[in-house]
Write an enzyme that holds these catalytic residues in place. Structure first.
Site, PDB file in Angstrom:
ATOM      1  N   HIS A 145      36.794  36.397  54.720  1.00  0.00           N
ATOM      2  CA  HIS A 145      36.778  36.932  53.351  1.00  0.00           C
ATOM      3  C   HIS A 145      38.099  37.641  53.078  1.00  0.00           C
ATOM      4  O   HIS A 145      38.542  38.501  53.859  1.00  0.00           O
ATOM      5  CB  HIS A 145      35.605  37.904  53.217  1.00  0.00           C
ATOM      6  CG  HIS A 145      35.380  38.413  51.832  1.00  0.00           C
ATOM      7  ND1 HIS A 145      34.682  37.704  50.880  1.00  0.00           N
ATOM      8  CD2 HIS A 145      35.746  39.570  51.239  1.00  0.00           C
ATOM      9  CE1 HIS A 145      34.624  38.401  49.762  1.00  0.00           C
ATOM     10  NE2 HIS A 145      35.273  39.547  49.944  1.00  0.00           N
ATOM     11  N   MET A 175      28.193  42.222  44.139  1.00  0.00           N
ATOM     12  CA  MET A 175      28.896  43.388  44.687  1.00  0.00           C
ATOM     13  C   MET A 175      27.870  44.474  44.965  1.00  0.00           C
ATOM     14  O   MET A 175      27.112  44.872  44.073  1.00  0.00           O
ATOM     15  CB  MET A 175      29.950  43.913  43.704  1.00  0.00           C
ATOM     16  CG  MET A 175      31.158  43.009  43.525  1.00  0.00           C
ATOM     17  SD  MET A 175      31.977  42.496  45.064  1.00  0.00           S
ATOM     18  CE  MET A 175      32.486  44.080  45.754  1.00  0.00           C
ATOM     19  N   ASP A 222      40.247  39.726  50.291  1.00  0.00           N
ATOM     20  CA  ASP A 222      40.126  40.529  49.074  1.00  0.00           C
ATOM     21  C   ASP A 222      41.467  40.698  48.382  1.00  0.00           C
ATOM     22  O   ASP A 222      42.354  41.384  48.898  1.00  0.00           O
ATOM     23  CB  ASP A 222      39.605  41.928  49.435  1.00  0.00           C
ATOM     24  CG  ASP A 222      38.125  41.927  49.751  1.00  0.00           C
ATOM     25  OD1 ASP A 222      37.353  41.335  48.976  1.00  0.00           O
ATOM     26  OD2 ASP A 222      37.751  42.525  50.779  1.00  0.00           O
ATOM     27  N   MET A 272      39.685  40.009  42.790  1.00  0.00           N
ATOM     28  CA  MET A 272      39.342  41.157  41.956  1.00  0.00           C
ATOM     29  C   MET A 272      40.535  41.395  41.043  1.00  0.00           C
ATOM     30  O   MET A 272      41.284  42.372  41.184  1.00  0.00           O
ATOM     31  CB  MET A 272      39.044  42.372  42.848  1.00  0.00           C
ATOM     32  CG  MET A 272      37.668  42.280  43.496  1.00  0.00           C
ATOM     33  SD  MET A 272      37.467  43.427  44.860  1.00  0.00           S
ATOM     34  CE  MET A 272      38.172  42.458  46.167  1.00  0.00           C
ATOM     35  N   MET A 320      43.320  42.301  45.231  1.00  0.00           N
ATOM     36  CA  MET A 320      43.130  43.351  44.214  1.00  0.00           C
ATOM     37  C   MET A 320      44.429  43.568  43.463  1.00  0.00           C
ATOM     38  O   MET A 320      45.496  43.655  44.080  1.00  0.00           O
ATOM     39  CB  MET A 320      42.732  44.656  44.895  1.00  0.00           C
ATOM     40  CG  MET A 320      41.493  44.547  45.744  1.00  0.00           C
ATOM     41  SD  MET A 320      41.145  46.115  46.514  1.00  0.00           S
ATOM     42  CE  MET A 320      39.706  45.686  47.489  1.00  0.00           C
ATOM     43  N   SER A 343      35.657  40.603  56.425  1.00  0.00           N
ATOM     44  CA  SER A 343      36.639  40.896  55.370  1.00  0.00           C
ATOM     45  C   SER A 343      37.886  41.518  55.980  1.00  0.00           C
ATOM     46  O   SER A 343      37.831  42.606  56.558  1.00  0.00           O
ATOM     47  CB  SER A 343      36.042  41.862  54.345  1.00  0.00           C
ATOM     48  OG  SER A 343      37.059  42.297  53.468  1.00  0.00           O
TER      49      SER A 343
HETATM   50  C1  DX5 Z   1      35.441  45.791  48.226  1.00  0.00           C
HETATM   51  C2  DX5 Z   1      35.740  44.474  48.887  1.00  0.00           C
HETATM   52  C3  DX5 Z   1      34.989  44.224  50.141  1.00  0.00           C
HETATM   53  C4  DX5 Z   1      35.301  45.156  51.274  1.00  0.00           C
HETATM   54  C5  DX5 Z   1      34.007  45.422  52.004  1.00  0.00           C
HETATM   55  O1  DX5 Z   1      35.914  45.767  46.931  1.00  0.00           O
HETATM   56  O2  DX5 Z   1      35.455  43.394  48.003  1.00  0.00           O
HETATM   57  O3  DX5 Z   1      35.121  42.869  50.580  1.00  0.00           O
HETATM   58  O4  DX5 Z   1      36.236  44.651  52.175  1.00  0.00           O
HETATM   59  O5  DX5 Z   1      34.248  46.376  52.952  1.00  0.00           O
HETATM   60  P1  DX5 Z   1      33.108  47.153  53.743  1.00  0.00           P
HETATM   61  O6  DX5 Z   1      32.325  46.097  54.485  1.00  0.00           O
HETATM   62  O7  DX5 Z   1      33.859  48.070  54.609  1.00  0.00           O
HETATM   63  O8  DX5 Z   1      32.251  47.833  52.713  1.00  0.00           O
HETATM   64 ZN    ZN Z   2      35.342  41.285  48.768  1.00  0.00          ZN
END
Ligand code: DX5
Ligand code: ZN
Length: 220
Positions: free
Chosen positions: A33, A137, A35, A68, A37, A9
């Site tokens: 990945h 999640m 993310d 998200m 937001m 990620s």
């Molecule tokens: C959180 C994200 C994750 C995040 C995970 O809302 O969706 O993808 O990057 O990060 P780690 O692996 O550090 O928990």
């Molecule tokens: Zn994520």
């Protein structure tokens, strides 16, 4: 061996050196990945379409775009055009997930549906076999670097049973708090595609961290 992979990620990468960090994991994982937001669905804002467009030019990794965001239907075309290979949206953010899945597929992407830790896991069962990925999640969405929620194991196991009963090939992905210390129990519960931010990008050698996660998961 059966399918297992890590999806690094980029939320945990150094955005000032984003491509440098992506190059460290290229060739070691199928999916990157990403993310997104929006500050509405989650209490954080990350980055969006222009960043995805930019990195698309410099890597062939598949983009696993995790939205998200509220109203995902408004933006899926833009995220597909920006170069996503998979678009994963939150069950809680869509009034008509079936329609959204069809639209994502029509745009040439695979679809994923993600479920919040507070939503009963049974709510994703209707999408088994309809999506490529179901993303459980395993932290509260919004931030990297949080601890894995132990209640996730049972949720994963329930989904694993439901998928196996149907003989479907939907992949169970997990996101949040995955470490070398817990990846095996999460694999044993039934997850197969592990999103990992901090464990990969905070490591001295991110490629090695990916390989270590895979071997820890499948240790017998
Ligand atoms: C959180 C994200 C994750 C995040 C995970 O809302 O969706 O993808 O990057 O990060 P780690 O692996 O550090 O928990
Ligand atoms: Zn994520």
């Amino acid at each position: 061996m059966s399918y297992i992979d890590i999806a690094p990620s980029i939320l945990a990468a150094d955005f000032g050196y984003l491509m440098r960090d992506i190059k460290k994991v290229e060739g070691h994982a199928e999916y990157l990945h990403i993310d997104v937001m929006d500050g509405h669905y989650v209490n954080n804002i990350s980055f969006g379409i222009p960043v995805i467009q930019s990195i698309r030019k410099y890597t062939d990794m598949k983009f696993y775009t995790h939205l998200m965001i509220t109203n995902p239907e408004k933006y899926i075309k833009a995220f597909a055009d920006a170069g996503s290979d998979n678009i994963t949206f939150h069950l809680e953010c869509s009034d008509d997930p079936d329609k959204l899945i069809e639209e994502i597929n029509a745009l040439g992407c695979t679809a994923g549906i993600s479920i919040h830790p507070d939503t009963p896991v049974e709510k994703v069962f209707p999408y088994i076999g309809k999506v490529k990925i179901i993303l459980i999640m395993t932290v509260y969405p919004g931030f990297g670097g949080q601890g894995y929620l132990p209640s996730s194991n049972e949720r994963i196991a329930k989904l694993r049973r439901a998928i196996d009963e149907q003989g479907a090939d939907t992949i169970i992905s997990v996101d949040g708090g995955i470490t070398l210390g817990n990846v095996k129990e999460v694999y044993d519960a039934g997850a197969r595609l592990f999103v990992a931010g901090s464990t990969v990008f905070n490591a001295e050698d991110p490629a090695k961290a990916i390989e270590d996660l895979k071997s820890c998961a499948t240790l017998s």
